[in-house]
Write an enzyme that holds these catalytic residues in place. Sequence first.
Site, PDB file in Angstrom:
ATOM      1  N   HIS A 189      17.070  55.435  19.784  1.00  0.00           N
ATOM      2  CA  HIS A 189      16.430  55.333  21.101  1.00  0.00           C
ATOM      3  C   HIS A 189      14.923  55.561  20.985  1.00  0.00           C
ATOM      4  O   HIS A 189      14.485  56.390  20.202  1.00  0.00           O
ATOM      5  CB  HIS A 189      16.985  56.407  22.049  1.00  0.00           C
ATOM      6  CG  HIS A 189      18.296  56.052  22.666  1.00  0.00           C
ATOM      7  ND1 HIS A 189      19.118  56.982  23.236  1.00  0.00           N
ATOM      8  CD2 HIS A 189      18.928  54.856  22.807  1.00  0.00           C
ATOM      9  CE1 HIS A 189      20.204  56.382  23.710  1.00  0.00           C
ATOM     10  NE2 HIS A 189      20.116  55.098  23.451  1.00  0.00           N
ATOM     11  N   ASP A 210      29.191  62.822  19.809  1.00  0.00           N
ATOM     12  CA  ASP A 210      28.305  63.057  20.945  1.00  0.00           C
ATOM     13  C   ASP A 210      29.101  63.753  22.045  1.00  0.00           C
ATOM     14  O   ASP A 210      30.309  63.563  22.161  1.00  0.00           O
ATOM     15  CB  ASP A 210      27.786  61.701  21.447  1.00  0.00           C
ATOM     16  CG  ASP A 210      26.759  61.866  22.552  1.00  0.00           C
ATOM     17  OD1 ASP A 210      25.563  61.872  22.221  1.00  0.00           O
ATOM     18  OD2 ASP A 210      27.132  62.002  23.732  1.00  0.00           O
ATOM     19  N   HIS A 265      17.411  60.869  14.956  1.00  0.00           N
ATOM     20  CA  HIS A 265      18.874  60.790  15.020  1.00  0.00           C
ATOM     21  C   HIS A 265      19.284  59.366  15.355  1.00  0.00           C
ATOM     22  O   HIS A 265      18.517  58.602  15.932  1.00  0.00           O
ATOM     23  CB  HIS A 265      19.424  61.793  16.037  1.00  0.00           C
ATOM     24  CG  HIS A 265      18.894  61.610  17.429  1.00  0.00           C
ATOM     25  ND1 HIS A 265      17.627  62.000  17.824  1.00  0.00           N
ATOM     26  CD2 HIS A 265      19.445  61.055  18.526  1.00  0.00           C
ATOM     27  CE1 HIS A 265      17.435  61.710  19.095  1.00  0.00           C
ATOM     28  NE2 HIS A 265      18.523  61.124  19.549  1.00  0.00           N
ATOM     29  N   VAL A 266      20.503  59.039  14.958  1.00  0.00           N
ATOM     30  CA  VAL A 266      21.015  57.674  15.076  1.00  0.00           C
ATOM     31  C   VAL A 266      22.316  57.702  15.886  1.00  0.00           C
ATOM     32  O   VAL A 266      23.115  58.615  15.748  1.00  0.00           O
ATOM     33  CB  VAL A 266      21.274  57.089  13.658  1.00  0.00           C
ATOM     34  CG1 VAL A 266      21.937  55.720  13.735  1.00  0.00           C
ATOM     35  CG2 VAL A 266      19.965  57.007  12.862  1.00  0.00           C
ATOM     36  N   HIS A 267      22.475  56.699  16.757  1.00  0.00           N
ATOM     37  CA  HIS A 267      23.671  56.595  17.601  1.00  0.00           C
ATOM     38  C   HIS A 267      24.651  55.593  16.982  1.00  0.00           C
ATOM     39  O   HIS A 267      24.242  54.498  16.588  1.00  0.00           O
ATOM     40  CB  HIS A 267      23.295  56.101  19.002  1.00  0.00           C
ATOM     41  CG  HIS A 267      22.258  56.948  19.678  1.00  0.00           C
ATOM     42  ND1 HIS A 267      22.551  57.760  20.743  1.00  0.00           N
ATOM     43  CD2 HIS A 267      20.938  57.118  19.433  1.00  0.00           C
ATOM     44  CE1 HIS A 267      21.451  58.394  21.127  1.00  0.00           C
ATOM     45  NE2 HIS A 267      20.454  58.019  20.344  1.00  0.00           N
ATOM     46  N   TRP A 273      18.283  74.095  18.673  1.00  0.00           N
ATOM     47  CA  TRP A 273      19.713  73.739  18.680  1.00  0.00           C
ATOM     48  C   TRP A 273      20.039  72.702  17.596  1.00  0.00           C
ATOM     49  O   TRP A 273      21.130  72.720  17.040  1.00  0.00           O
ATOM     50  CB  TRP A 273      20.135  73.259  20.073  1.00  0.00           C
ATOM     51  CG  TRP A 273      19.498  71.968  20.498  1.00  0.00           C
ATOM     52  CD1 TRP A 273      18.317  71.817  21.158  1.00  0.00           C
ATOM     53  CD2 TRP A 273      20.002  70.657  20.264  1.00  0.00           C
ATOM     54  NE1 TRP A 273      18.042  70.490  21.351  1.00  0.00           N
ATOM     55  CE2 TRP A 273      19.072  69.755  20.823  1.00  0.00           C
ATOM     56  CE3 TRP A 273      21.141  70.144  19.649  1.00  0.00           C
ATOM     57  CZ2 TRP A 273      19.239  68.380  20.762  1.00  0.00           C
ATOM     58  CZ3 TRP A 273      21.314  68.775  19.599  1.00  0.00           C
ATOM     59  CH2 TRP A 273      20.361  67.909  20.150  1.00  0.00           C
ATOM     60  N   GLU A 293      28.301  74.786  15.919  1.00  0.00           N
ATOM     61  CA  GLU A 293      29.061  73.531  15.953  1.00  0.00           C
ATOM     62  C   GLU A 293      29.531  73.054  14.586  1.00  0.00           C
ATOM     63  O   GLU A 293      29.845  71.867  14.436  1.00  0.00           O
ATOM     64  CB  GLU A 293      28.241  72.413  16.629  1.00  0.00           C
ATOM     65  CG  GLU A 293      27.836  72.763  18.044  1.00  0.00           C
ATOM     66  CD  GLU A 293      27.192  71.587  18.775  1.00  0.00           C
ATOM     67  OE1 GLU A 293      27.808  70.512  18.842  1.00  0.00           O
ATOM     68  OE2 GLU A 293      26.069  71.769  19.283  1.00  0.00           O
ATOM     69  N   LYS A 320      29.211  63.074  25.001  1.00  0.00           N
ATOM     70  CA  LYS A 320      29.777  62.129  25.972  1.00  0.00           C
ATOM     71  C   LYS A 320      31.164  61.639  25.547  1.00  0.00           C
ATOM     72  O   LYS A 320      31.851  61.008  26.327  1.00  0.00           O
ATOM     73  CB  LYS A 320      28.845  60.914  26.139  1.00  0.00           C
ATOM     74  CG  LYS A 320      27.623  61.204  26.997  1.00  0.00           C
ATOM     75  CD  LYS A 320      26.870  59.950  27.380  1.00  0.00           C
ATOM     76  CE  LYS A 320      26.004  59.442  26.255  1.00  0.00           C
ATOM     77  NZ  LYS A 320      24.950  60.382  25.808  1.00  0.00           N
TER      78      LYS A 320
END
Lengths: 323, 323
Positions: free
Chosen positions: B254, B191, B263-265, B161, B171, B193
Amino acid sequence: MADHSEKHVTEDDKATPAKMRKLESGDAAEARDNFAGFKLIKVLNENTRNKCIFVHGSFEGSDDDAVVLMEKTPFDKQSISAMLTSTTDLKQVMQNDIYGVYTSSPPPDLNGINTTIIYPATDRHIMKYSAQQIYLINETAEEYQEITLPFIESQPFSLQWVYNILDKKAESDRIIFEDEDTDTGFILLPDMKWDEKLTENLYIIGICHKRGIRSLRDLGREHLPLLNNIAKKGKEAICTKYGVKENQLRVYLHYQPSYYHLHVHFTHVNFDAPGMNIGKAHLLLDVMENIEMQSDYYPKKTFTFTAKEKDPLYLKYKAAGKM
Amino acid sequence: MADHSEKHVTEDDKATPAKMRKLESGDAAEARDNFAGFKLIKVLNENTRNKCIFVHGSFEGSDDDAVVLMEKTPFDKQSISAMLTSTTDLKQVMQNDIYGVYTSSPPPDLNGINTTIIYPATDRHIMKYSAQQIYLINETAEEYQEITLPFIESQPFSLQWVYNILDKKAESDRIIFEDEDTDTGFILLPDMKWDEKLTENLYIIGICHKRGIRSLRDLGREHLPLLNNIAKKGKEAICTKYGVKENQLRVYLHYQPSYYHLHVHFTHVNFDAPGMNIGKAHLLLDVMENIEMQSDYYPKKTFTFTAKEKDPLYLKYKAAGKM
């Protein structure tokens, strides 16, 4: 209540109306039966996660301000059975296979809202409960020397209440453990946020005996025996007294701390304690590993921390053209 | 919904019943008007901060299990005026000077509870919503090699994905920004969320184009250009598109991550996002500074992270006699 309950104010505390109990000037208002005559002036702040709202308004027939603090109540294990009966209406929002989504409406007496009415309220109350913008500050070693350290030294942060604890002039009945060594010793006592009832909400503070270590910034290799001692004996004492396992304890320091005498936080891993976010909390184990790797890791580090738009330290950074 | 909504599951998510919308087997239950005939078997979990409770029970006349998820609703700015009227009863708890503490009882239709009824529920549902003990794991460099890495490699964590997003096979309409460079490039997208409505809840993920970087553990000096690029261009793109200032963005990784492709938040500093605690989140700025200081900082570091008692990785550590 000891002075340091006032110092342990964290960002999250502002969203807990029930904490505020202090007397101030003004006449006692009479009890109200409902919100008749209330006029909304402004929603000051809200927290959708904690389900809180703080509102500024007034009551008909008076020019005085009122501040209303509301917080939805947690579910009560004891009374959940009473809520899950025919007296709780259900309104269906959607049904998808085995998943039914509803809005339920229990009888009002089972679904109260904790409410504090401050009336008459002052401008200070309105400011205290207003939303403030939060900013991240990246404090380099140079900025610490130029801005933060002079700010710390200029502030009347009295540490007398800390010294009273260390000298057993106050709160000596609350001490859980003490190592009296002047270099590596410390005192453990429950944080004011913990009522000592549920082990799962355990929150204990370790305060070092040695004076003059302001914060993480001041730590170097010479403090490793102190840090090791707090980590090891602190955990042991807590495990012995409360039956918590070592791998169920979070042990960390804050930067910026709420007072500038080195102290360590111990909380239960199941406890969603305030002040555990990056940009605030630093695991003691990481701190020791970093110092072992490089003694001046913390004096040299760029620290990131959050500050509110009215925080005096934020204002110093702004005045220095850093924000 | 894209596959990675399933991957972004954090500890805090379990306390948000409204997230669960997925179809499973079983016949659709009929709509209920109230909780008549409900029998409580066990309170599975509760969260006093979020005001959630998860309950296991059954309905009279059937042997099937039911799981009920309830969460108090946040206050609604639009309807707060309607709540602060004569129809909301107040019961005084105490009055101290200008501070009146009450329990207020608004009309039930203004104080609903978000409720999901899973019926019939399987054992898997009951386990999913049950409280689990949490433990802290300290993962040394050796333990990573001996336990964690073999575990990661043995798991069927499909990254298909992620590759679909990077290859624009899925996406692509959600992409906010892209730098196509194969070494330092990345894709930014919201995200799952975040509903993209309120900037104050902003939550954006940056996924690097380069494949094979599992996590923080794999990072060294050679990745500094990539990290710098994500930090700089990621913030710029978000500031441009959403009008958020650079010092209002938390940028972090994380460990353990929920999927093993770097990946970065990016989250808004005002947003109390899940997964920002120490023992989980690592500020990108700290990561870059640590690597600059010592290239093998992360391969050598002892990482502390939380795990639940039923997490497969926790079970591996337990089986190895480490817990």
